[in-house]
Motif scaffolding. Structure first.
Motif, PDB file in Angstrom:
ATOM      1  N   VAL A  62     -20.298 -12.565 -61.606  1.00  0.00           N
ATOM      2  CA  VAL A  62     -19.664 -12.129 -60.359  1.00  0.00           C
ATOM      3  C   VAL A  62     -19.871 -13.168 -59.265  1.00  0.00           C
ATOM      4  O   VAL A  62     -18.965 -13.457 -58.467  1.00  0.00           O
ATOM      5  N   THR A  63     -21.063 -13.767 -59.220  1.00  0.00           N
ATOM      6  CA  THR A  63     -21.337 -14.813 -58.228  1.00  0.00           C
ATOM      7  C   THR A  63     -20.421 -16.008 -58.429  1.00  0.00           C
ATOM      8  O   THR A  63     -19.831 -16.540 -57.469  1.00  0.00           O
ATOM      9  N   MET A  64     -20.293 -16.448 -59.689  1.00  0.00           N
ATOM     10  CA  MET A  64     -19.413 -17.576 -60.005  1.00  0.00           C
ATOM     11  C   MET A  64     -17.973 -17.260 -59.614  1.00  0.00           C
ATOM     12  O   MET A  64     -17.279 -18.075 -58.990  1.00  0.00           O
ATOM     13  N   LEU A  65     -17.507 -16.060 -59.984  1.00  0.00           N
ATOM     14  CA  LEU A  65     -16.130 -15.671 -59.696  1.00  0.00           C
ATOM     15  C   LEU A  65     -15.897 -15.591 -58.191  1.00  0.00           C
ATOM     16  O   LEU A  65     -14.869 -16.067 -57.684  1.00  0.00           O
ATOM     17  N   GLY A  66     -16.847 -15.009 -57.465  1.00  0.00           N
ATOM     18  CA  GLY A  66     -16.714 -14.916 -56.018  1.00  0.00           C
ATOM     19  C   GLY A  66     -16.706 -16.283 -55.359  1.00  0.00           C
ATOM     20  O   GLY A  66     -15.939 -16.529 -54.405  1.00  0.00           O
ATOM     21  N   LEU A  67     -17.535 -17.198 -55.860  1.00  0.00           N
ATOM     22  CA  LEU A  67     -17.573 -18.557 -55.323  1.00  0.00           C
ATOM     23  C   LEU A  67     -16.230 -19.250 -55.505  1.00  0.00           C
ATOM     24  O   LEU A  67     -15.738 -19.927 -54.591  1.00  0.00           O
ATOM     25  N   VAL A  68     -15.632 -19.079 -56.666  1.00  0.00           N
ATOM     26  CA  VAL A  68     -14.352 -19.740 -56.937  1.00  0.00           C
ATOM     27  C   VAL A  68     -13.235 -19.119 -56.100  1.00  0.00           C
ATOM     28  O   VAL A  68     -12.363 -19.834 -55.592  1.00  0.00           O
ATOM     29  N   VAL A  69     -13.232 -17.793 -55.945  1.00  0.00           N
ATOM     30  CA  VAL A  69     -12.217 -17.151 -55.099  1.00  0.00           C
ATOM     31  C   VAL A  69     -12.314 -17.697 -53.674  1.00  0.00           C
ATOM     32  O   VAL A  69     -11.298 -18.078 -53.067  1.00  0.00           O
ATOM     33  N   ALA A  70     -13.528 -17.757 -53.123  1.00  0.00           N
ATOM     34  CA  ALA A  70     -13.718 -18.244 -51.757  1.00  0.00           C
ATOM     35  C   ALA A  70     -13.324 -19.719 -51.644  1.00  0.00           C
ATOM     36  O   ALA A  70     -12.636 -20.124 -50.691  1.00  0.00           O
ATOM     37  N   GLY A  71     -13.757 -20.526 -52.613  1.00  0.00           N
ATOM     38  CA  GLY A  71     -13.441 -21.954 -52.572  1.00  0.00           C
ATOM     39  C   GLY A  71     -11.953 -22.217 -52.690  1.00  0.00           C
ATOM     40  O   GLY A  71     -11.391 -23.065 -51.972  1.00  0.00           O
ATOM     41  N   ASN A  72     -11.279 -21.502 -53.605  1.00  0.00           N
ATOM     42  CA  ASN A  72      -9.844 -21.701 -53.768  1.00  0.00           C
ATOM     43  C   ASN A  72      -9.065 -21.242 -52.538  1.00  0.00           C
ATOM     44  O   ASN A  72      -8.082 -21.871 -52.146  1.00  0.00           O
ATOM     45  N   LEU A  73      -9.505 -20.139 -51.929  1.00  0.00           N
ATOM     46  CA  LEU A  73      -8.851 -19.695 -50.691  1.00  0.00           C
ATOM     47  C   LEU A  73      -9.007 -20.742 -49.593  1.00  0.00           C
ATOM     48  O   LEU A  73      -8.071 -20.997 -48.825  1.00  0.00           O
ATOM     49  N   LEU A  74     -10.186 -21.369 -49.517  1.00  0.00           N
ATOM     50  CA  LEU A  74     -10.407 -22.412 -48.523  1.00  0.00           C
ATOM     51  C   LEU A  74      -9.484 -23.606 -48.765  1.00  0.00           C
ATOM     52  O   LEU A  74      -8.902 -24.165 -47.819  1.00  0.00           O
ATOM     53  N   ILE A  75      -9.327 -23.991 -50.036  1.00  0.00           N
ATOM     54  CA  ILE A  75      -8.422 -25.094 -50.375  1.00  0.00           C
ATOM     55  C   ILE A  75      -6.989 -24.738 -49.995  1.00  0.00           C
ATOM     56  O   ILE A  75      -6.264 -25.540 -49.383  1.00  0.00           O
ATOM     57  N   ILE A  76      -6.559 -23.522 -50.327  1.00  0.00           N
ATOM     58  CA  ILE A  76      -5.197 -23.085 -50.022  1.00  0.00           C
ATOM     59  C   ILE A  76      -4.977 -23.025 -48.517  1.00  0.00           C
ATOM     60  O   ILE A  76      -3.924 -23.435 -48.006  1.00  0.00           O
ATOM     61  N   ILE A  77      -5.958 -22.517 -47.775  1.00  0.00           N
ATOM     62  CA  ILE A  77      -5.851 -22.451 -46.312  1.00  0.00           C
ATOM     63  C   ILE A  77      -5.731 -23.859 -45.728  1.00  0.00           C
ATOM     64  O   ILE A  77      -4.944 -24.096 -44.791  1.00  0.00           O
ATOM     65  N   THR A  78      -6.473 -24.804 -46.272  1.00  0.00           N
ATOM     66  CA  THR A  78      -6.419 -26.186 -45.786  1.00  0.00           C
ATOM     67  C   THR A  78      -5.027 -26.778 -45.978  1.00  0.00           C
ATOM     68  O   THR A  78      -4.452 -27.380 -45.060  1.00  0.00           O
ATOM     69  N   PHE A  79      -4.463 -26.614 -47.163  1.00  0.00           N
ATOM     70  CA  PHE A  79      -3.118 -27.143 -47.419  1.00  0.00           C
ATOM     71  C   PHE A  79      -2.068 -26.391 -46.611  1.00  0.00           C
ATOM     72  O   PHE A  79      -1.088 -26.987 -46.131  1.00  0.00           O
ATOM     73  N   THR A  80      -2.251 -25.088 -46.432  1.00  0.00           N
ATOM     74  CA  THR A  80      -1.312 -24.306 -45.641  1.00  0.00           C
ATOM     75  C   THR A  80      -1.331 -24.752 -44.184  1.00  0.00           C
ATOM     76  O   THR A  80      -0.282 -24.883 -43.542  1.00  0.00           O
TER      77      THR A  80
END
Length: 343
Positions: free
Chosen positions: A298-316
């Motif tokens: 769950v920690t790994m999955l949560g980390l990836v969700v947060a990191g990917n959202l940050l990447i998407i927000i940056t490109f957006t």
């Protein structure tokens, strides 16, 4: 009597170049469609309709499989089953995200790019989801508790970030350098796939030409999964058959529809293959210490969700700051046929 007017469809020369698809000449939706128009368009035949439904319906199939497995007697209570359940969560998410991306991508050029940013994020999350059951059930015997085994899921986390970053960035040079954009996007998804399937490739090599190889043997579902993945990759890169006969496969039969079907079938066979490994190797794996507990997953999955959202927000944010005259948003229409454009 109330009547419902379906959105008007356009030909390729009537929409900005950012919306063009290689070999697709008609069936385009208005590039300034409202959200309601986008939803209504899924009930008329456009060049996106089959793309939408080939991922909307499988979403509910995988949700049903998740609920059926999780609702089994004692299934959720046993830690041995948790990697499978964690795999099924992104397996349900990625077809739904793709369905939404294809549905709402005609609202504006900016909306189109953002929709596919989210689609790519869901796919990269799925690539991580695959690593959990492979690490738990599919590792070759000689790899158990090796450095590669211990680092398998953490490396898949990094691969997920790389996948999202590269695929989102690949949309920016898309009009000026479509070949480079296509190569970037293909690499962004091919690399995590190849890494996740290293245990299967190694087991296939160990068993090649051998009548029996015990727990290393691959089921037919593994073979079907790898075959579907290969076909999906070929369809994604080759853009066949519409490249050979532009305009003939605008509504049914173009490569992205076939790509969707192969991807969904591949995920189905992957789930069946994981179930085979989970059940057939259970007695052998019962004596082994699991690589990750539920908290770690769950920690790994949560980390990836947060990191990917940050990447998407940056490109957006970069996209939203771009001026309206930016070619990425205007997609000018030079003379000549539509250039290669991949999703």
């Amino acid at each position: 009597m109330l009547s419902l007017k379906l959105p008007q469809l356009l030909r390729v020369h009537q929409v900005p170049r950012v919306f063009w698809e290689d070999g697709i000449m008609s069936g385009y939706r208005r590039p300034t469609s409202s959200a309601l128009d986008c939803v209504l368009s899924s009930f008329q035949m456009t060049n996106e309709t089959v793309n939408i439904w080939t991922h909307f319906l499988p979403t509910w199939y995988f949700v049903w499989r998740l609920l059926a497995l999780a609702g089994g007697p004692g299934f959720r209570a046993e830690p041995y089953h948790w990697p499978l359940l964690v795999f099924l969560l992104p397996a349900c998410l990625y077809p739904f995200a793709s369905c939404c991306a294809h549905t709402f991508s005609s609202m504006s050029p900016r909306a189109r790019h953002i929709c596919y940013f989210l689609d790519y994020g869901a796919l990269s999350l799925y690539s991580l989801g695959c690593a959990f059951p492979y690490a738990a059930y599919s590792m070759p015997a000689s790899w158990l508790h090796s450095p590669l085994h211990r680092l398998f899921v953490p490396t898949a986390v990094l691969n997920s970030f790389l996948c999202t970053g590269l695929s989102c960035y690949s949309r920016f040079p898309e009009l000026e350098n479509p070949g480079f954009s296509k190569a970037l996007r293909t690499a962004a998804f091919a690399y995590p796939f190849l890494f996740d399937n290293l245990p299967l490739f190694y087991r296939l090599w160990l068993c090649w030409g051998r009548a029996g190889c015990g727990p290393e043997a691959l089921s037919s579902s593994h073979s079907h999964h790898l075959l579907c993945a290969l076909l999906a990759g070929l369809l994604f890169t080759a853009r066949l058959p519409e490249r050979l006969a532009p305009g003939c496969f605008d509504y049914i039969g173009h490569s992205h529809q076939l790509f969707h079907i192969c991807a969904i079938l591949g995920t189905h066979f992957q789930l069946e293959a994981v179930l085979v490994d989970m059940r057939s190797r259970r007695a052998w794996l019962a004596t082994q210490e699991p690589p990750l507990g539920l908290e770690g997953m769950v920690t790994m999955l949560g980390l990836v969700v947060a990191g990917n959202l940050l990447i998407i927000i940056t490109f957006t944010a970069s996209l939203l700051r771009a001026p309206g005259t930016c070619p990425l948003l205007q997609g000018g229409q030079p003379e000549g046929g539509p250039q290669a454009k991949q999703q």
